[in-house]
Design a protein around this motif. Structure first.
Motif, PDB file in Angstrom:
ATOM      1  N   LYS A   1       0.098  10.830  -6.357  1.00  0.00           N
ATOM      2  CA  LYS A   1       0.006   9.480  -5.795  1.00  0.00           C
ATOM      3  C   LYS A   1       0.627   8.437  -6.717  1.00  0.00           C
ATOM      4  O   LYS A   1       1.303   7.498  -6.258  1.00  0.00           O
ATOM      5  N   GLU A   2       0.419   8.601  -8.022  1.00  0.00           N
ATOM      6  CA  GLU A   2       0.938   7.605  -8.960  1.00  0.00           C
ATOM      7  C   GLU A   2       2.456   7.652  -9.081  1.00  0.00           C
ATOM      8  O   GLU A   2       3.076   6.704  -9.574  1.00  0.00           O
ATOM      9  N   ALA A   3       3.066   8.770  -8.633  1.00  0.00           N
ATOM     10  CA  ALA A   3       4.522   8.889  -8.723  1.00  0.00           C
ATOM     11  C   ALA A   3       5.227   8.410  -7.467  1.00  0.00           C
ATOM     12  O   ALA A   3       6.465   8.397  -7.428  1.00  0.00           O
ATOM     13  N   ARG A   4       4.490   8.025  -6.455  1.00  0.00           N
ATOM     14  CA  ARG A   4       5.093   7.575  -5.194  1.00  0.00           C
ATOM     15  C   ARG A   4       5.609   6.139  -5.334  1.00  0.00           C
ATOM     16  O   ARG A   4       5.132   5.368  -6.166  1.00  0.00           O
ATOM     17  N   PRO A   5       6.573   5.766  -4.483  1.00  0.00           N
ATOM     18  CA  PRO A   5       7.143   4.411  -4.583  1.00  0.00           C
ATOM     19  C   PRO A   5       6.149   3.357  -4.108  1.00  0.00           C
ATOM     20  O   PRO A   5       5.212   3.647  -3.369  1.00  0.00           O
ATOM     21  N   PRO A   6       6.339   2.113  -4.547  1.00  0.00           N
ATOM     22  CA  PRO A   6       5.456   1.041  -4.094  1.00  0.00           C
ATOM     23  C   PRO A   6       5.573   0.808  -2.588  1.00  0.00           C
ATOM     24  O   PRO A   6       6.636   0.999  -1.996  1.00  0.00           O
ATOM     25  N   THR A   7       4.476   0.402  -1.981  1.00  0.00           N
ATOM     26  CA  THR A   7       4.428   0.217  -0.534  1.00  0.00           C
ATOM     27  C   THR A   7       5.199  -1.032  -0.128  1.00  0.00           C
ATOM     28  O   THR A   7       5.081  -2.093  -0.766  1.00  0.00           O
ATOM     29  N   ARG A   8       5.948  -0.887   0.938  1.00  0.00           N
ATOM     30  CA  ARG A   8       6.721  -2.026   1.440  1.00  0.00           C
ATOM     31  C   ARG A   8       5.789  -3.060   2.076  1.00  0.00           C
ATOM     32  O   ARG A   8       4.836  -2.696   2.770  1.00  0.00           O
TER      33      ARG A   8
END
Length: 256
Positions: free
Chosen positions: A99-106
């Motif tokens: 989860k911490e490696a996922r991109p920031p939410t648009r």
């Protein structure tokens, strides 16, 4: 002196006088010879019978002991150890991304911000009660009509909030791309592409006006001087105008 013949006769006539322990004898007048052979031992028939019976009884007792002896339990068979299956190496499509490696939410659009705000203005639900799907659909219809009736000045605060949130999101995305592992970036891109493709394949074939729009865009030519978003608006306006000019018979083929 006895003659030689007399001596020989005397020796043959008196054999018992010679000791049985000395089988050979030498004299002055005779060569060495075997006087008497040792007597052979003979067994009586009764003794033979007794020995045979003793041997038979010994054999019977040995066989009974062998039968009476408890059988040894067979050692338990060792279970064959199955070789462990080698887990396949994760690919870009199967790689688990933390989860911490996922991109920031648009950030949400201006319309979604307005919709959430209108939803909060509604009377609160009772404890333990949830809004049904039909209520949410009705809310979306109502908010959509209200949004279209708003003027540009009324929409401006929501548009400004969206632009500010979008600028912050772009900065966060740049930092995330620079600090992330290139392999994770490839995996996220590949998985997102596969998800879009699966959703597209699962959609039912469009009918009616949507099918007409797809066919219209294949032959549509945008007017000169129109760019980007204006091209889409101009094309949709032209498609709507042409759809209205079609008769019911012409529209029927798009519903087949």
């Amino acid at each position: 002196m006895f003659s030689l013949f007399a001596q020989r006769v005397a020796l043959r006539a008196t054999p018992r006088l010679v000791s049985a322990a000395v089988p050979l004898a030498r004299t002055f007048i005779a060569p060495a010879r075997i006087l008497y052979a040792a007597p052979r031992k003979t067994t009586a028939p009764t003794q033979l019978k007794t020995t045979k019976k003793a041997e038979a009884t010994k054999a019977k007792t040995a066989s009974t002991k062998a039968k009476a002896a408890p059988k040894k339990k067979a050692a338990p068979k060792k279970k064959a150890v199955k070789p462990k299956k080698k887990e396949p190496k994760p690919t870009l499509l199967t790689m688990k991304i933390p989860k911490e490696a996922r991109p920031p939410t648009r950030p949400p659009t201006a319309y979604l911000m307005y919709s959430v705000e209108q939803l909060k203005n509604q009377p609160p639900m009772q404890p333990g009660q949830k809004r049904s799907i039909e209520d949410m659909r009705q809310h979306a219809r109502t908010v959509g009509k209200q949004w279209h009736t708003l003027s540009d000045a009324q929409k401006q605060p929501y548009n400004e909030r969206y632009r500010a949130a979008y600028a912050e999101w772009e900065k966060a995305m740049e930092q995330w791309k620079e600090s992330s592992d290139p392999q994770i970036l490839k995996a996220i891109t590949r998985q997102a592409r596969a998800k879009r493709r699966a959703n597209t394949d699962a959609r039912p074939e469009p009918k009616g006006y949507i099918r007409f729009i797809k066919e219209f865009w294949t032959t549509y030519k945008s007017p000169e001087g129109v760019q980007r978003i204006a091209i889409g608006r101009a094309g949709m306006s032209a498609a709507g105008a042409k759809w209205k000019t079609l008769s019911d018979a012409e529209k029927a083929r798009y519903y087949e």
